[in-house]
Scaffold this active site. Structure first.
Site, PDB file in Angstrom:
ATOM      1  N   ARG A  48      14.300   5.935   4.759  1.00  0.00           N
ATOM      2  CA  ARG A  48      13.846   6.521   3.505  1.00  0.00           C
ATOM      3  C   ARG A  48      14.867   7.578   3.094  1.00  0.00           C
ATOM      4  NH1 ARG A  48       9.270   6.565   7.028  1.00  0.00           N
ATOM      5  NH2 ARG A  48       7.585   5.167   6.342  1.00  0.00           N
ATOM      6  N   HIS A  94      15.648   3.033  -1.848  1.00  0.00           N
ATOM      7  CA  HIS A  94      14.615   2.240  -1.181  1.00  0.00           C
ATOM      8  C   HIS A  94      14.944   0.745  -1.206  1.00  0.00           C
ATOM      9  CE1 HIS A  94      11.064   3.760   0.789  1.00  0.00           C
ATOM     10  NE2 HIS A  94      10.386   2.677   0.473  1.00  0.00           N
ATOM     11  N   HIS A 122       6.620   2.414  10.199  1.00  0.00           N
ATOM     12  CA  HIS A 122       5.318   2.167   9.586  1.00  0.00           C
ATOM     13  C   HIS A 122       4.212   2.455  10.593  1.00  0.00           C
ATOM     14  CE1 HIS A 122       7.028  -0.837   6.393  1.00  0.00           C
ATOM     15  NE2 HIS A 122       7.120   0.413   6.010  1.00  0.00           N
ATOM     16  N   TYR A 141       6.648  -7.766   4.000  1.00  0.00           N
ATOM     17  CA  TYR A 141       7.964  -8.407   4.024  1.00  0.00           C
ATOM     18  C   TYR A 141       7.881  -9.863   4.483  1.00  0.00           C
ATOM     19  CZ  TYR A 141       9.648  -3.713   3.262  1.00  0.00           C
ATOM     20  OH  TYR A 141       9.867  -2.487   2.722  1.00  0.00           O
ATOM     21  N   LYS A 159       7.356   9.887   7.977  1.00  0.00           N
ATOM     22  CA  LYS A 159       6.076  10.344   7.443  1.00  0.00           C
ATOM     23  C   LYS A 159       5.178  10.812   8.583  1.00  0.00           C
ATOM     24  CE  LYS A 159       5.873   7.628   3.188  1.00  0.00           C
ATOM     25  NZ  LYS A 159       5.116   6.621   2.410  1.00  0.00           N
ATOM     26  N   ARG A 210      16.312  -0.144   2.006  1.00  0.00           N
ATOM     27  CA  ARG A 210      15.270  -0.221   3.045  1.00  0.00           C
ATOM     28  C   ARG A 210      14.560  -1.576   2.965  1.00  0.00           C
ATOM     29  NH1 ARG A 210      11.937   3.041   6.357  1.00  0.00           N
ATOM     30  NH2 ARG A 210       9.683   2.798   6.058  1.00  0.00           N
TER      31      ARG A 210
END
Length: 301
Positions: free
Chosen positions: A152, A247, A273, A282, A176, A250
């Site tokens: 990110r 992004h 994630h 994906y 995150k 990514r």
């Protein structure tokens, strides 16, 4: 937080500031999350009138405007969620007379297929910055690391020098939820980083000590907005007409790994994630790409 709310008065902007203060102090949300709330609510405030405390029309008009502008359902859903949270706070604190946002149906976030670049388009962008100029050397390292590690943009700009392990071909990033993960990099990324660290960065930070890996020519940590701009710039130089953002690298990173046979759980770990369901997007994307290739290549497709 009565004192903060009380100072907000009838001003929508003041009520929003009180709400953001509660999110920061009471709920301890991250600065990035607060910034996202601030942007979404500022956009709403710019279009809302004086009747925001009791009239649902400003919210309806705002949401309808998002639809007319062709905003993605996920973007619409995020903005509506921010407005609903704000009105819940405003009602509790006596700033709003009616939970007008609660009267709306939230747009379904749904799932969309993110933009993905073909490998040759990625290669053209990565090689677009001049290999001999100081800014070009830095930007080549940035672009390579975005794609090599699937970072990110906030993770990239937040990297400090002690988190790089060039001999071990890996980098530690904070994602995150303040979660740390180790991500491998390739030989090309290591070479570009080494050249940047030994050259432009050393010159730009002379007399301006900093732990940041990526810095401006003034020796300051590079802002996320600067990375967005340089990505767009080099995509144009490379002749890539698609809408390219940090992004996009990514998304391309994850998709190319899965197309190359990588395990979904491995890709989940590399991306940071928390849930496998996020990474599963994906798999739908690679299915779409396979169908496109089949339709183009099979004589009886």
């Amino acid at each position: 937080m009565p004192s903060s709310a009380g100072s907000a008065g009838d001003s929508l902007e003041g009520a929003i500031e009180a709400f953001l203060e509660e999110l920061t102090v009471e709920r301890g949300l991250s600065p990035l999350t607060i910034s996202a709330y601030r942007r979404d609510l500022a956009q709403f405030a710019a279009s809302a009138g004086r009747g925001w405390r009791h009239d649902p029309e400003p919210v309806r008009d705002f949401v309808n405007g998002l639809r007319r502008d062709g905003r993605r359902p996920s973007t619409q859903a995020r903005k509506v969620a921010a407005i609903r949270s704000f009105y819940g706070f405003a009602l509790r604190e006596g700033l709003a007379e009616r939970d007008v946002a609660g009267l709306l149906d939230a747009p379904k976030a749904g799932s969309y297929l993110p933009d993905v670049l073909a490998p040759d388009a990625v290669a053209r962008i990565l090689d677009a910055p001049p290999a001999e100029s100081p800014v070009g050397i830095r930007d080549r390292a940035i672009l390579e690391l975005l794609y090599a590690c699937g970072l990110r943009v906030s993770e990239l700009t937040g990297i400090d020098t002690d988190r790089l392990d060039l001999p071990g071909l890996q980098v530690r990033v904070i994602g995150k939820g303040n979660r740390e993960r180790r991500v491998p990099m390739g030989e090309e990324a290591r070479e570009r980083l080494h050249r940047y660290l030994a050259g432009p960065r050393g010159e730009w930070t002379a007399g301006h000590p900093t732990t940041a890996v990526f810095v401006s020519q003034r020796g300051k940590r590079l802002a996320r907005e600067s990375v967005w701009r340089l990505v767009r710039r080099w995509a144009r130089v490379a002749g890539v007409t698609a809408h390219v953002t940090p992004h996009t690298f990514r998304h391309s990173f994850a998709t190319h790994l899965l197309e190359g046979g990588a395990d979904l759980r491995v890709v989940q770990t590399l991306l940071g994630h928390a849930s496998i369901s996020t990474t599963q997007l994906y798999t739908h994307l690679t299915g779409e790409r396979l169908r496109e290739v089949y339709a183009r290549a099979h004589p009886r497709a």
